[in-house]
Design an enzyme around this catalytic site. Structure first.
Site, mmCIF file in Angstrom:
data_model
loop_
_atom_site.group_PDB
_atom_site.id
_atom_site.type_symbol
_atom_site.label_atom_id
_atom_site.label_comp_id
_atom_site.label_asym_id
_atom_site.label_seq_id
_atom_site.Cartn_x
_atom_site.Cartn_y
_atom_site.Cartn_z
ATOM 1 N N LYS A 1 0.837 -1.204 0.000
ATOM 2 C CA LYS A 1 0.000 0.000 0.000
ATOM 3 C C LYS A 1 0.871 1.253 0.000
ATOM 4 C CE LYS A 1 -0.561 0.090 4.960
ATOM 5 N NZ LYS A 1 -1.453 0.427 6.030
ATOM 6 N N TYR B 1 20.980 26.918 10.493
ATOM 7 C CA TYR B 1 19.905 27.653 11.178
ATOM 8 C C TYR B 1 19.962 27.406 12.680
ATOM 9 C CZ TYR B 1 17.573 28.311 6.648
ATOM 10 O OH TYR B 1 17.261 28.661 5.368
HETATM 11 C C1 LIG Z 1 -5.000 -4.443 7.199
HETATM 12 C C2 LIG Z 1 -3.509 -4.404 7.143
HETATM 13 N N1 LIG Z 1 -2.847 -5.558 6.975
HETATM 14 C C3 LIG Z 1 -1.496 -5.584 6.916
HETATM 15 C C4 LIG Z 1 -0.749 -4.426 7.019
HETATM 16 C C5 LIG Z 1 0.741 -4.536 6.925
HETATM 17 O O1 LIG Z 1 1.343 -4.157 8.117
HETATM 18 P P1 LIG Z 1 2.917 -4.314 8.339
HETATM 19 O O2 LIG Z 1 3.577 -3.342 7.450
HETATM 20 O O3 LIG Z 1 3.077 -3.952 9.774
HETATM 21 O O4 LIG Z 1 3.288 -5.717 8.024
HETATM 22 C C6 LIG Z 1 -1.392 -3.218 7.228
HETATM 23 C C7 LIG Z 1 -0.626 -2.000 7.411
HETATM 24 O O5 LIG Z 1 -0.988 -1.078 8.113
HETATM 25 C C8 LIG Z 1 -2.818 -3.204 7.288
HETATM 26 O O6 LIG Z 1 -3.496 -2.058 7.459
#
Ligand SMILES: Cc1ncc(COP(=O)(O)O)c(C=O)c1O
Length: 378
Positions: A35, A267
């Protein structure tokens, strides 16, 4: 022209990480979570590498990501692409048309998916998303049995999966995870007793894979993993898997100067040189993903030597002490994180300094100058 800032993925390491996760959790199958453009790194290289390594299930958060991922995987005839969180009413039909696996978070959503499948003359694959305590999305566990029964009666749906997500799995000592697992297992067992079975049953993400082995044993037969693919972990909890960092962030030196004692850097004048020092200015700042929190604390690597970041990191540049790498000159490569010779700095090291987790570090890598579309190499 060479890029000034570049994110790289070592695809061989990525494939090895996938293999280690798959070996640990077998016979459960691994669903790779790509994602947010593979946590901001660029979904294309991840998808192709992981598919070549044997992954045939991929997850994203929303439809635009699903379209991009499907394209990277060769279209709707390729490996499964699944939306893990939510789908909005106007998104349903285009997703059904593309054969994207959808979450069912409630009966109304299921009816819309069923209707879209009927209009398109197809069958839509769905997974029931059960809220066992995450408090974010899904069917409340207490209502799940009746919702599942009602949805299964709708035409045009292949209810192949049921899943949930854990809120505290980074903490192996927290009892809330066991409660979520229990609630979910009872639901699945109750449905099975009534003759309702699922091809795919899953609750584990990376944290649970490392901290709660029962999440990849029956009835669970799928695990989801995102951050572990990169070789990173939550800062809390166990690191049960022996993974390698797959990412590098590199930049270049803009200028090297020998500055006298008493010179203040950047800065806010937060660093004052106590002696004459060779200082290099590097072409990366917080717009490129260098956390401001590394100012006066973090290190980068030049010619295999650790060089301390001096002064406050600015948007486009940062200053480092190159006393240990006196040969450094303008144009030379700087490894912000990754391996250089014997030295290795990881996104997890940066997360520890910033007091955050690796997701924050990886997702913050800058998009400027094309840095975010990672190059690949091994
Ligand atoms: C529903 C769901 N499954 C799996 C994952 C994967 O998580 P991770 O990157 O901790 O393995 C996420 C990430 O937020 C998620 O929202």
């Amino acid at each position: 022209m060479k890029k000034r800032v570049e994110v790289g993925i070592d695809t061989a390491v990525l494939a090895r990480n996938y293999g280690k996760i798959a070996a640990r959790t077998a016979p459960a199958r691994v669903l790779c979570v790509l994602k947010a453009d593979a946590y901001g790194i660029g979904v294309g290289a991840y998808a192709k590498t992981l598919a070549a390594a044997g992954c045939d299930m991929f997850g994203v958060a929303e439809p635009f990501e699903a379209v991009e991922l499907q394209a990277a995987l060769g279209g709707s005839q390729g490996p499964d692409v699944q939306i893990l969180s939510s789908v909005l009413p106007d998104e349903i039909e285009p997703m059904v048309e593309r054969g994207v696996i959808l979450p069912v978070c409630g009966i109304e959503e299921a009816k819309s998916i069923s209707a879209a499948a009927a209009r398109l003359g197809t069958v839509a694959k769905v997974h029931f998303k059960i809220d066992t305590g995450m408090g974010r999305l899904g069917i409340l566990a207490a209502e799940a049995e009746s919702v599942v029964r009602a949805v299964r009666a709708l035409p045009g749906l292949d209810c192949e999966g049921i899943f949930s997500h854990l809120a505290m799995a980074y903490d192996p000592g927290d009892p809330f995870t066991s409660r979520q697992i229990d609630v979910f297992k009872k639901l699945v067992a109750g449905l099975a007793a009534g003759g309702i079975n699922f091809k795919k049953i899953h609750i584990a993400a990376s944290d649970a894979i490392n901290n709660f082995p029962e999440t990849f044993k029956p009835p669970f037969n799928v695990v989801r993993t995102g951050i572990n693919l990169h070789g990173s972990f939550d800062p809390n909890g166990l690191r049960s898997l022996d993974l390698e960092n797959a990412l590098t962030l590199k930049t270049r030196i803009a200028q090297v100067r020998e500055l006298p004692a008493g010179t203040t850097l950047g800065y806010g004048r937060t660093w004052c040189l106590s002696e004459k020092t060779r200082v290099a200015t590097i072409c990366a700042g917080y717009a490129d993903g260098l956390p401001l929190a590394l100012s006066n604390k973090g290190h980068v690597l030049v010619n295999g030597k650790r060089c301390k970041i001096l002064g406050r990191i600015s948007m486009d540049y940062a200053t480092i002490d190159v006393s240990e790498a006196p040969e450094a000159k303008a144009g030379d490569e700087v490894t912000c994180f990754g391996r250089d010779g014997e030295e290795n700095i990881t996104p997890d090291d940066w997360a520890a300094i910033k007091g955050t987790h690796a997701y924050d570090i990886i997702c913050s890598l800058g998009s400027r100058r094309g840095a975010r579309k990672a190059s690949t190499g091994s």
